[in-house]
Design a protein around this motif. Structure first.
Motif, PDB file in Angstrom:
ATOM      1  N   UNK A  44       0.819  -1.199   0.000  1.00  0.00           N
ATOM      2  CA  UNK A  44       0.000   0.000   0.000  1.00  0.00           C
ATOM      3  C   UNK A  44       0.855   1.251   0.000  1.00  0.00           C
ATOM      4  N   UNK A  45       0.208   2.403   0.008  1.00  0.00           N
ATOM      5  CA  UNK A  45       0.921   3.676  -0.031  1.00  0.00           C
ATOM      6  C   UNK A  45       1.604   3.995   1.294  1.00  0.00           C
ATOM      7  N   UNK A  46       0.852   3.954   2.391  1.00  0.00           N
ATOM      8  CA  UNK A  46       1.435   4.325   3.684  1.00  0.00           C
ATOM      9  C   UNK A  46       1.837   3.124   4.521  1.00  0.00           C
ATOM     10  N   UNK A  47       1.427   1.934   4.098  1.00  0.00           N
ATOM     11  CA  UNK A  47       1.775   0.709   4.820  1.00  0.00           C
ATOM     12  C   UNK A  47       1.496  -0.477   3.917  1.00  0.00           C
ATOM     13  N   UNK A  48       1.876  -1.637   4.389  1.00  0.00           N
ATOM     14  CA  UNK A  48       1.508  -2.866   3.704  1.00  0.00           C
ATOM     15  C   UNK A  48       0.357  -3.497   4.476  1.00  0.00           C
ATOM     16  N   UNK A  49      -0.271  -4.501   3.878  1.00  0.00           N
ATOM     17  CA  UNK A  49      -1.428  -5.134   4.495  1.00  0.00           C
ATOM     18  C   UNK A  49      -1.252  -6.650   4.462  1.00  0.00           C
ATOM     19  N   UNK A  50      -1.442  -7.269   5.619  1.00  0.00           N
ATOM     20  CA  UNK A  50      -1.333  -8.723   5.705  1.00  0.00           C
ATOM     21  C   UNK A  50      -2.439  -9.410   4.916  1.00  0.00           C
ATOM     22  N   UNK A  51      -3.636  -8.816   4.879  1.00  0.00           N
ATOM     23  CA  UNK A  51      -4.760  -9.423   4.177  1.00  0.00           C
ATOM     24  C   UNK A  51      -5.785  -8.342   3.827  1.00  0.00           C
ATOM     25  N   UNK A  52      -5.689  -7.810   2.618  1.00  0.00           N
ATOM     26  CA  UNK A  52      -6.580  -6.739   2.172  1.00  0.00           C
ATOM     27  C   UNK A  52      -8.024  -7.217   2.018  1.00  0.00           C
ATOM     28  N   UNK A  53      -8.237  -8.535   2.045  1.00  0.00           N
ATOM     29  CA  UNK A  53      -9.591  -9.075   1.911  1.00  0.00           C
ATOM     30  C   UNK A  53     -10.245  -9.347   3.264  1.00  0.00           C
ATOM     31  N   UNK A  54      -9.581  -8.943   4.320  1.00  0.00           N
ATOM     32  CA  UNK A  54     -10.114  -9.099   5.678  1.00  0.00           C
ATOM     33  C   UNK A  54     -10.021  -7.760   6.410  1.00  0.00           C
ATOM     34  N   UNK A  55     -10.823  -6.777   5.969  1.00  0.00           N
ATOM     35  CA  UNK A  55     -10.741  -5.464   6.616  1.00  0.00           C
ATOM     36  C   UNK A  55     -11.355  -5.490   8.010  1.00  0.00           C
ATOM     37  N   UNK A  56     -11.097  -4.451   8.797  1.00  0.00           N
ATOM     38  CA  UNK A  56     -11.684  -4.398  10.138  1.00  0.00           C
ATOM     39  C   UNK A  56     -13.210  -4.276  10.073  1.00  0.00           C
ATOM     40  N   UNK A  57     -13.833  -4.572  11.173  1.00  0.00           N
ATOM     41  CA  UNK A  57     -15.299  -4.572  11.260  1.00  0.00           C
ATOM     42  C   UNK A  57     -15.904  -3.222  10.850  1.00  0.00           C
ATOM     43  N   UNK A  58     -15.256  -2.130  11.217  1.00  0.00           N
ATOM     44  CA  UNK A  58     -15.786  -0.812  10.859  1.00  0.00           C
ATOM     45  C   UNK A  58     -15.875  -0.629   9.350  1.00  0.00           C
ATOM     46  N   UNK A  59     -14.931  -1.176   8.607  1.00  0.00           N
ATOM     47  CA  UNK A  59     -14.972  -1.106   7.149  1.00  0.00           C
ATOM     48  C   UNK A  59     -16.069  -2.020   6.612  1.00  0.00           C
ATOM     49  N   UNK A  60     -16.195  -3.215   7.185  1.00  0.00           N
ATOM     50  CA  UNK A  60     -17.219  -4.154   6.732  1.00  0.00           C
ATOM     51  C   UNK A  60     -18.636  -3.619   6.942  1.00  0.00           C
ATOM     52  N   UNK A  61     -18.818  -2.750   7.929  1.00  0.00           N
ATOM     53  CA  UNK A  61     -20.132  -2.185   8.205  1.00  0.00           C
ATOM     54  C   UNK A  61     -20.473  -0.990   7.319  1.00  0.00           C
ATOM     55  N   UNK A  62     -19.512  -0.492   6.555  1.00  0.00           N
ATOM     56  CA  UNK A  62     -19.758   0.658   5.679  1.00  0.00           C
ATOM     57  C   UNK A  62     -20.740   0.287   4.580  1.00  0.00           C
ATOM     58  N   UNK A  63     -21.565   1.248   4.196  1.00  0.00           N
ATOM     59  CA  UNK A  63     -22.607   1.010   3.188  1.00  0.00           C
ATOM     60  C   UNK A  63     -22.030   0.609   1.834  1.00  0.00           C
ATOM     61  N   UNK A  64     -20.851   1.123   1.483  1.00  0.00           N
ATOM     62  CA  UNK A  64     -20.274   0.829   0.172  1.00  0.00           C
ATOM     63  C   UNK A  64     -19.329  -0.375   0.162  1.00  0.00           C
ATOM     64  N   UNK A  65     -19.210  -1.070   1.294  1.00  0.00           N
ATOM     65  CA  UNK A  65     -18.333  -2.239   1.357  1.00  0.00           C
ATOM     66  C   UNK A  65     -18.977  -3.415   0.614  1.00  0.00           C
ATOM     67  N   UNK A  66     -18.182  -4.083  -0.221  1.00  0.00           N
ATOM     68  CA  UNK A  66     -18.644  -5.261  -0.955  1.00  0.00           C
ATOM     69  C   UNK A  66     -17.818  -6.449  -0.477  1.00  0.00           C
ATOM     70  N   UNK A  67     -18.488  -7.408   0.128  1.00  0.00           N
ATOM     71  CA  UNK A  67     -17.785  -8.583   0.644  1.00  0.00           C
ATOM     72  C   UNK A  67     -17.058  -9.296  -0.488  1.00  0.00           C
ATOM     73  N   UNK A  68     -15.818  -9.704  -0.213  1.00  0.00           N
ATOM     74  CA  UNK A  68     -15.008 -10.406  -1.200  1.00  0.00           C
ATOM     75  C   UNK A  68     -14.087  -9.490  -1.977  1.00  0.00           C
ATOM     76  N   UNK A  69     -14.306  -8.179  -1.894  1.00  0.00           N
ATOM     77  CA  UNK A  69     -13.423  -7.226  -2.564  1.00  0.00           C
ATOM     78  C   UNK A  69     -12.388  -6.714  -1.570  1.00  0.00           C
ATOM     79  N   UNK A  70     -11.272  -6.272  -2.095  1.00  0.00           N
ATOM     80  CA  UNK A  70     -10.203  -5.748  -1.240  1.00  0.00           C
ATOM     81  C   UNK A  70     -10.633  -4.431  -0.596  1.00  0.00           C
ATOM     82  N   UNK A  71     -10.120  -4.187   0.570  1.00  0.00           N
ATOM     83  CA  UNK A  71     -10.387  -2.956   1.315  1.00  0.00           C
ATOM     84  C   UNK A  71      -9.842  -1.755   0.542  1.00  0.00           C
TER      85      UNK A  71
END
Length: 164
Positions: A44-71
């Protein structure tokens, strides 16, 4: 000026511990045993990600979040359980810290989600504090100096447009 309640302080502390723990997973040491499948983080730009397909719960609860897509919430990486910060990220993180500081101290700016930015700023301050950082003081100083030469949009909400 920045006072956190106990819950916010605990979140910041947990985020810092997670950052150091995740970094250790990707650091190369002589004692480390060879694993058949190496960990390959998302770059990523400011950091790397161990698993971009497993975002935190706050991201998963967002209206525009699509399960199975990268954060795609890159302004939340510092609070994510999957964040990996290495020394090569430090200049951009120092730059991001400067942008957040400038925006949060500017009283004329109506910044949405100011609590998120205050938590991120607190995490960044600890990363760049030689007493709490796992990076060397030389690495931190070099990153802070390098950040002065950067003009990059990390988060459009705090981007100053090249102003110091």
């Amino acid at each position: 000026q920045r006072t956190f309640d106990a819950v916010a302080e605990r979140e910041v502390t947990e985020a810092i511990q997670r950052i150091w723990s995740n970094r250790d997973e990707f650091s190369i040491t002589e004692q480390r045993e060879v694993k058949p499948a190496p960990l390959i983080p998302f770059k990523g730009l400011i950091s790397d990600c161990k698993n971009a397909f497993d975002p935190p719960r706050t991201v998963q609860l967002a209206a525009d979040y699509v399960e199975g897509q990268a954060c795609t919430r890159f302004n939340m990486c510092l609070l994510c359980k999957n964040v990996v910060i290495m020394s090569e990220h430090l200049p951009l993180l120092a730059h991001y810290r400067n942008q957040i500081r400038a925006t949060t101290t500017n009283t004329g700016v109506d910044l949405p989600h100011v609590a998120l930015y205050e938590k991120s700023l607190s995490i960044l301050d600890q990363i760049f504090d030689p007493d709490t950082s796992e990076f060397s003081e030389d690495e931190l100083d070099e990153a802070i100096a390098s950040a002065e030469m950067l003009d990059v949009v990390i988060d459009p909400l705090v981007y100053s447009g090249g102003e110091a």
